[in-house]
Design a protein around this motif. Sequence first.
Motif, PDB file in Angstrom:
ATOM      1  N   GLU A 207       0.812  -1.220   0.000  1.00  0.00           N
ATOM      2  CA  GLU A 207       0.000   0.000   0.000  1.00  0.00           C
ATOM      3  C   GLU A 207       0.847   1.272   0.000  1.00  0.00           C
ATOM      4  N   GLN A 210       1.489   2.662  -3.372  1.00  0.00           N
ATOM      5  CA  GLN A 210       0.405   3.358  -4.058  1.00  0.00           C
ATOM      6  C   GLN A 210       0.335   4.827  -3.652  1.00  0.00           C
ATOM      7  N   GLU A 309      -5.954  13.443  -9.815  1.00  0.00           N
ATOM      8  CA  GLU A 309      -6.103  12.092  -9.280  1.00  0.00           C
ATOM      9  C   GLU A 309      -7.546  11.782  -8.904  1.00  0.00           C
ATOM     10  N   ARG A 312      -9.461  10.962 -12.036  1.00  0.00           N
ATOM     11  CA  ARG A 312      -9.106   9.621 -12.513  1.00  0.00           C
ATOM     12  C   ARG A 312      -9.766   8.546 -11.656  1.00  0.00           C
ATOM     13  N   ALA A 313      -9.790   8.771 -10.332  1.00  0.00           N
ATOM     14  CA  ALA A 313     -10.403   7.794  -9.432  1.00  0.00           C
ATOM     15  C   ALA A 313     -11.908   7.700  -9.657  1.00  0.00           C
ATOM     16  N   ARG A 316     -12.818   5.693 -12.655  1.00  0.00           N
ATOM     17  CA  ARG A 316     -12.739   4.250 -12.422  1.00  0.00           C
ATOM     18  C   ARG A 316     -13.927   3.746 -11.610  1.00  0.00           C
ATOM     19  N   HIS A 425      -5.088  -7.479  -1.354  1.00  0.00           N
ATOM     20  CA  HIS A 425      -5.273  -6.353  -2.258  1.00  0.00           C
ATOM     21  C   HIS A 425      -4.994  -5.053  -1.497  1.00  0.00           C
ATOM     22  N   TYR A 427      -5.553  -1.231  -0.596  1.00  0.00           N
ATOM     23  CA  TYR A 427      -6.712  -0.346  -0.608  1.00  0.00           C
ATOM     24  C   TYR A 427      -6.365   1.115  -0.326  1.00  0.00           C
ATOM     25  N   TYR A 430      -5.662   6.712  -4.043  1.00  0.00           N
ATOM     26  CA  TYR A 430      -6.754   6.810  -5.018  1.00  0.00           C
ATOM     27  C   TYR A 430      -6.959   5.505  -5.761  1.00  0.00           C
ATOM     28  N   ASP A 431      -5.892   4.823  -6.109  1.00  0.00           N
ATOM     29  CA  ASP A 431      -6.032   3.527  -6.769  1.00  0.00           C
ATOM     30  C   ASP A 431      -6.614   2.487  -5.826  1.00  0.00           C
ATOM     31  N   ALA A 434     -10.476   2.287  -5.692  1.00  0.00           N
ATOM     32  CA  ALA A 434     -11.033   1.532  -6.811  1.00  0.00           C
ATOM     33  C   ALA A 434     -10.847   0.032  -6.599  1.00  0.00           C
ATOM     34  N   ASN A 435      -9.703  -0.369  -6.029  1.00  0.00           N
ATOM     35  CA  ASN A 435      -9.473  -1.790  -5.749  1.00  0.00           C
ATOM     36  C   ASN A 435     -10.487  -2.324  -4.745  1.00  0.00           C
TER      37      ASN A 435
END
Length: 466
Positions: A207, A210, A309, A312-313, A316, A425, A427, A430-431, A434-435
């Motif tokens: 994390e 990210q 960002e 973009r988030a 998604r 995963h 979390y 910003y990415d 989405a995850n």
Amino acid sequence: MSALKQRIDSLLVEPGCATNQAKSDKARKEGCKKPLTPGAAAGGCAFDGAKIALQPVVDVAHLVHGPIACEGNSWDSRHVYSSGPQTYRTGFTTDMAEFDVIYGGEKRLYRAIKEIIDKVNPPAIFVYQTCLPAMIGDDVEGVCKAASAKFGTPVIPVNAPGFAGSKNLGNKLGGEALLDHVVGTLEPEYTTDCDINLIGEYNVVGEFWQVKPLFDALGIRVLATFCGDARYRDIAGSHRAKAAIMLCSQALINIARKMDERYDIPFFEGSFYGIADMSDCLRRITRLLVERGAPADLPERAEALIAREEARAWARLEKYRARLAGKRVLLFTGGVKSWSVVSALQEVGMEIVGTSMRKSTQGDRAKVVEIMGTDAHMFDELPPREMYRMLKESQADVMLSGGRSQFVALKAKTPWVEINQERHHAYAGYDGVANLVAEIDKALYNPIWSQVRQPAPWELAEGWGE
């Protein structure tokens, strides 16, 4: 009074703790001395907590002084990653046995330290004291001091035997070892006006990676993390940072407060979970750095980065809005995730039917109320029977929790998503939002749930169950 007891007493009256802040001076002196009920450390003892906090320092050797079973603890289930050295993955232990109880384990410990230096030659060795050497009186700190002088390698004693208390107390005892023996012992190769520390960041499933690119884009250097993907030298030179972000105050508030007092490093508590919280973190750290001498245009550049960002988030997340709007979530976690994940889920239109406040501070509670507008959905304890009832009566469409609660959800035939440290995963950032939403969507719409909720073929047979 033993040194360990003095240390524990000082941590129980930690002035930076939100619980103690709300107490009077007299009440604070009494500390948080409610004794643990039998089995309370089953979720992790003090030793386990110290190991969890320090094991992500990836280039040092972590030597457990105790029976081999103690080294067999479950820290590796946290999936903390390294971008380079893998020394932290090797389990070193003195493997104390019956004869060591009689004759003492100090010589065995000294030989183990020497063997690690000869074969691995790490920049430092962390030695964890467990229950057995603490009870028989091994002078672990004396052995570490003698070995450091003899071999020229820092050997850091971590005095956190399991019987000292809970995992959370062990986190703080691990932090004390860094403060006493590591922080401030080396100087960084160079410093900038935008150096920061991240405290309570463990790089679970990567994390930290990210979030780091966001700081890099602003010219903010993460001087040290406590302790995800950390290097010994970085932590030793972390006293030159200009500011810090506290990401888990329940575990390492003592590090943040004492570094502020000793080295004038101001900090605030933030979260990397959720779009709004990630953006708020960037805004607050840039403002704080400007106050500390960073370029005046830093907040302006942060706003441009945030706008890009966030757009973009949201792009998604757009495809999940209609599918997840109105879906009800039961959140069974604790600490900062008790409010930060709430915020993240509400951003995509999901409804929170309950969030646990285990291991959460008064500040965490206040943030939940601020986000949700009420405290009606907060609970301190949720027994498995009550959890099962809520899920069976369809008060929630999905449950987010740690691995130990998953079987309640599965028994209730309810989708479940791992949210705690055992997850696979990332979390954060910003990415990461989405995850998280993608994992919830996959769990909710997995066709297995409609199948398992149907009666079994034999249940449809005439006269079944009579």
